[in-house]
Design a protein around this motif. Structure first.
Motif, mmCIF file in Angstrom:
data_model
loop_
_atom_site.group_PDB
_atom_site.id
_atom_site.type_symbol
_atom_site.label_atom_id
_atom_site.label_comp_id
_atom_site.label_asym_id
_atom_site.label_seq_id
_atom_site.Cartn_x
_atom_site.Cartn_y
_atom_site.Cartn_z
ATOM 1 N N ILE A 121 -8.901 28.845 45.029
ATOM 2 C CA ILE A 121 -7.736 29.491 45.642
ATOM 3 C C ILE A 121 -7.537 29.006 47.071
ATOM 4 N N LEU A 122 -8.629 28.896 47.833
ATOM 5 C CA LEU A 122 -8.489 28.441 49.216
ATOM 6 C C LEU A 122 -7.985 26.996 49.282
ATOM 7 N N ARG A 123 -8.459 26.166 48.375
ATOM 8 C CA ARG A 123 -7.979 24.786 48.363
ATOM 9 C C ARG A 123 -6.494 24.731 47.958
ATOM 10 N N ARG A 124 -6.091 25.618 47.093
ATOM 11 C CA ARG A 124 -4.667 25.701 46.745
ATOM 12 C C ARG A 124 -3.859 26.132 47.973
ATOM 13 N N PHE A 125 -4.382 27.105 48.714
ATOM 14 C CA PHE A 125 -3.714 27.527 49.947
ATOM 15 C C PHE A 125 -3.568 26.341 50.908
ATOM 16 N N CYS A 126 -4.615 25.535 51.023
ATOM 17 C CA CYS A 126 -4.554 24.371 51.916
ATOM 18 C C CYS A 126 -3.420 23.421 51.511
ATOM 19 N N ARG A 127 -3.264 23.196 50.201
ATOM 20 C CA ARG A 127 -2.228 22.285 49.713
ATOM 21 C C ARG A 127 -0.825 22.854 49.932
ATOM 22 N N GLU A 128 -0.704 24.177 49.815
ATOM 23 C CA GLU A 128 0.612 24.812 49.839
ATOM 24 C C GLU A 128 0.905 25.516 51.156
ATOM 25 N N LEU A 129 0.125 25.215 52.190
ATOM 26 C CA LEU A 129 0.220 25.971 53.438
ATOM 27 C C LEU A 129 1.614 25.894 54.056
ATOM 28 N N ASP A 130 2.245 24.719 54.039
ATOM 29 C CA ASP A 130 3.574 24.581 54.640
ATOM 30 C C ASP A 130 4.581 25.500 53.959
ATOM 31 N N SER A 131 4.552 25.550 52.635
ATOM 32 C CA SER A 131 5.504 26.407 51.922
ATOM 33 C C SER A 131 5.183 27.888 52.146
ATOM 34 N N LEU A 132 3.889 28.205 52.284
ATOM 35 C CA LEU A 132 3.517 29.588 52.576
ATOM 36 C C LEU A 132 4.019 30.015 53.945
ATOM 37 N N GLN A 133 3.950 29.104 54.925
ATOM 38 C CA GLN A 133 4.398 29.413 56.279
ATOM 39 C C GLN A 133 5.904 29.641 56.322
ATOM 40 N N GLN A 134 6.641 28.954 55.453
ATOM 41 C CA GLN A 134 8.098 29.044 55.472
ATOM 42 C C GLN A 134 8.634 30.124 54.547
ATOM 43 N N GLN A 135 7.755 30.769 53.807
ATOM 44 C CA GLN A 135 8.178 31.760 52.822
ATOM 45 C C GLN A 135 8.854 32.936 53.511
ATOM 46 N N SER A 136 9.955 33.397 52.976
ATOM 47 C CA SER A 136 10.657 34.562 53.508
ATOM 48 C C SER A 136 10.631 35.677 52.468
ATOM 49 N N PHE A 137 10.817 36.905 52.951
ATOM 50 C CA PHE A 137 10.695 38.069 52.076
ATOM 51 C C PHE A 137 11.893 38.996 52.262
ATOM 52 N N GLU A 138 12.358 39.551 51.169
ATOM 53 C CA GLU A 138 13.403 40.568 51.235
ATOM 54 C C GLU A 138 12.793 41.956 51.326
ATOM 55 N N ASP A 139 11.596 42.127 50.792
ATOM 56 C CA ASP A 139 10.919 43.410 50.863
ATOM 57 C C ASP A 139 10.640 43.753 52.329
ATOM 58 N N ASP A 140 11.049 44.947 52.764
ATOM 59 C CA ASP A 140 10.943 45.322 54.175
ATOM 60 C C ASP A 140 9.503 45.321 54.677
ATOM 61 N N SER A 141 8.589 45.798 53.854
ATOM 62 C CA SER A 141 7.202 45.889 54.312
ATOM 63 C C SER A 141 6.642 44.518 54.634
ATOM 64 N N ARG A 142 6.939 43.529 53.797
ATOM 65 C CA ARG A 142 6.449 42.169 54.044
ATOM 66 C C ARG A 142 7.273 41.461 55.123
ATOM 67 N N LYS A 143 8.536 41.780 55.203
ATOM 68 C CA LYS A 143 9.393 41.150 56.208
ATOM 69 C C LYS A 143 9.032 41.597 57.615
ATOM 70 N N TYR A 144 8.749 42.898 57.782
ATOM 71 C CA TYR A 144 8.493 43.446 59.113
ATOM 72 C C TYR A 144 7.033 43.820 59.354
ATOM 73 N N LEU A 145 6.191 43.668 58.314
ATOM 74 C CA LEU A 145 4.743 43.887 58.438
ATOM 75 C C LEU A 145 4.393 45.316 58.838
ATOM 76 N N HIS A 146 5.140 46.269 58.302
ATOM 77 C CA HIS A 146 4.883 47.692 58.526
ATOM 78 C C HIS A 146 5.131 48.437 57.210
ATOM 79 N N PRO A 147 4.570 49.631 57.064
ATOM 80 C CA PRO A 147 4.853 50.416 55.856
ATOM 81 C C PRO A 147 6.310 50.879 55.828
ATOM 82 N N ARG A 148 6.856 51.023 54.650
ATOM 83 C CA ARG A 148 8.282 51.339 54.499
ATOM 84 C C ARG A 148 8.643 52.672 55.139
ATOM 85 N N TRP A 149 7.755 53.662 55.019
ATOM 86 C CA TRP A 149 8.087 54.981 55.566
ATOM 87 C C TRP A 149 8.279 54.921 57.079
ATOM 88 N N PHE A 150 7.471 54.106 57.736
ATOM 89 C CA PHE A 150 7.575 54.009 59.185
ATOM 90 C C PHE A 150 8.829 53.234 59.592
#
Length: 435
Positions: A121-150
């Motif tokens: 898994i870590l070696r896969r992360f190494c190969r795909e790191l650029d795409s992981l860094q550019q990944q965007s999220f519509e889910d608020d918790s992942r987009k803003y890095l806070h729980p939804r209730w807050f």
């Protein structure tokens, strides 16, 4: 837990927080004690704090690489992968070192059979790191890095700037210091720092200053003898707002770890007495350590602020600083684990406790005396709403102006700023004589 490498230690700490509800303040020092090198202790802290800041994104990316979630005794391997991914994405550590050391941690965690999975898994992360860094999220918790209730509570309370608050929470906090005017002026201390090549700048109250780069504060000139202390800029307003006068008796309710107690005595060394109250006698030991370092004296009492009959001697106080127990939503950047430990239902229970302590402290205040109510929260339920309710219930309470106080919006709400202070709230009240 037996002695392990720092990645294994990180996995243990992360598991304690996200699965067992422990705080970083409790379990991180335990893990650091297993490491001998100061550099390793620093890396461990960076990994653990970083994972907590970015948890929703890291968690989703790890889960996407697993055929099925790791449960039971294997959960610690999930936490180890979180630590590994954080290092690859956010730390300047060579990829091969991250992979090698993280795989080695599986053996020290007695999970040798998982080393192949972790390596793959870590070696896969190494190969795909650029795409992981550019990944965007519509889910608020992942987009803003806070729980939804807050996020929703912030949207409701601050419709124009809730995103800025979340962004500030995700930053590394600046290192603020409090100059002790009994030792030197702030300008004199800034000059001393400059002579030693330490860059710093003044804050906008009398004795605050910010270091431009973090460092071991015990190495600062004058730290050992109390010439300087660590205290956030926003928290430093408490002593100035309380305005203690010579000859007065002051209560610092909910005092631990003692920064505000010390600041009161530094601000006004001719107080008759400062009583530092905290419900946890173990935390009072920290208050005493701070007093001893600076060379100050206070009366320490272990007692419940909501139940003064169990400890109060009946002598009223001229001034009371009530830094009430709260959600700590103004200091998330310093305690990113609190985002995931706190629950939406906690806010109502905290608000009820704050009201109990506020009324109890009011009974101990002299007529004509001053009480400053403070929290390190940004939520109106713990701040403005509390004071509005209290003013409606307490006929002898008068709001004193701090900044932009109005009957509809009492108190002073400070929001976290990237290079400024933490989120804090203050309200200043005076006890009137009712005929």
């Amino acid at each position: 837990m037996s002695k392990r490498n720092l990645r294994a230690q990180a996995a243990w700490v992360i598991e304690q927080v996200i699965d067992n509800g422990q705080s970083l303040a409790t379990c991180l020092p335990q893990a650091q004690s297993k490491l001998s090198k100061p550099q390793d202790k620093g890396i461990l802290a960076e990994i653990c704090y970083g994972v907590m800041r970015h948890l929703p994104v890291l968690d989703s990316q790890v889960l996407a690489c697993l055929e099925k979630p790791l449960k039971g005794k294997k959960r610690i391997i999930h936490c180890l992968l979180l630590a590994g991914l954080y290092q690859l994405k956010h730390m300047r550590i060579k990829q091969h070192a991250v992979v090698t050391e993280t795989v080695e941690a599986t053996r020290q965690l007695k999970a040798d059979g998982m080393s192949g999975l972790v390596n793959g898994i870590l070696r896969r992360f190494c190969r795909e790191l650029d795409s992981l860094q550019q990944q965007s999220f519509e889910d608020d918790s992942r987009k803003y890095l806070h729980p939804r209730w807050f996020i929703q509570r912030l949207r409701d309370a601050y419709p124009d700037n809730w995103q800025q608050i979340l962004d500030a929470n995700n930053q590394h906090p600046p290192l603020w210091l409090r100059n002790n005017p009994q030792h030197q002026s702030r300008d004199q201390y800034l000059t001393l720092l400059a002579e030693q090549g330490i860059a710093a700048s003044a804050g906008n109250n009398a004795n605050s200053l910010r270091l431009h780069q973090p460092m071991d504060v015990t190495q600062l000139p004058g730290f050992d003898n109390g010439a300087i202390s660590v205290q956030d800029h926003s928290a430093q307003w408490s002593a100035y707002l309380l305005e203690p006068q010579a000859g007065e008796r002051v209560l610092d309710a909910c005092a631990a770890p003692g920064g505000k107690t010390c600041h009161l005595l530094e601000t006004q060394p001719e107080l008759t007495e400062v009583v530092a109250l905290d419900i946890d006698d173990r935390r009072l030991a920290r208050v005493q350590q701070n007093l001893d370092r600076i060379g100050l004296n206070a009366t320490l009492i272990a007692g419940d602020g909501a139940n003064p009959d169990s400890w109060w001697d009946g002598k009223p106080f001229d001034r009371i600083l009530l830094d009430a127990p709260c959600s700590a939503t103004g200091v998330i950047r310093r305690n990113p684990d609190s985002k995931w430990l706190r629950r939406n239902d906690d806010i109502a229970a905290l608000a009820e406790l704050q009201q109990q302590i506020l009324h109890a402290c009011w009974k101990m205040l002299k007529p004509g005396g001053t009480l400053v109510y403070a929290t390190c929260s940004v939520l109106p339920e713990e701040n403005v709403s509390q004071i509005k309710t209290f003013l409606q219930q307490q006929a002898d309470a008068m709001l004193l102006t701090i900044a932009q106080d109005t009957p509809d919006n009492p108190g002073w709400q400070l929001l976290p700023q990237a290079d400024g202070g933490d989120g804090f709230y203050y309200a200043k009240l005076q006890k009137q004589t009712v005929s």
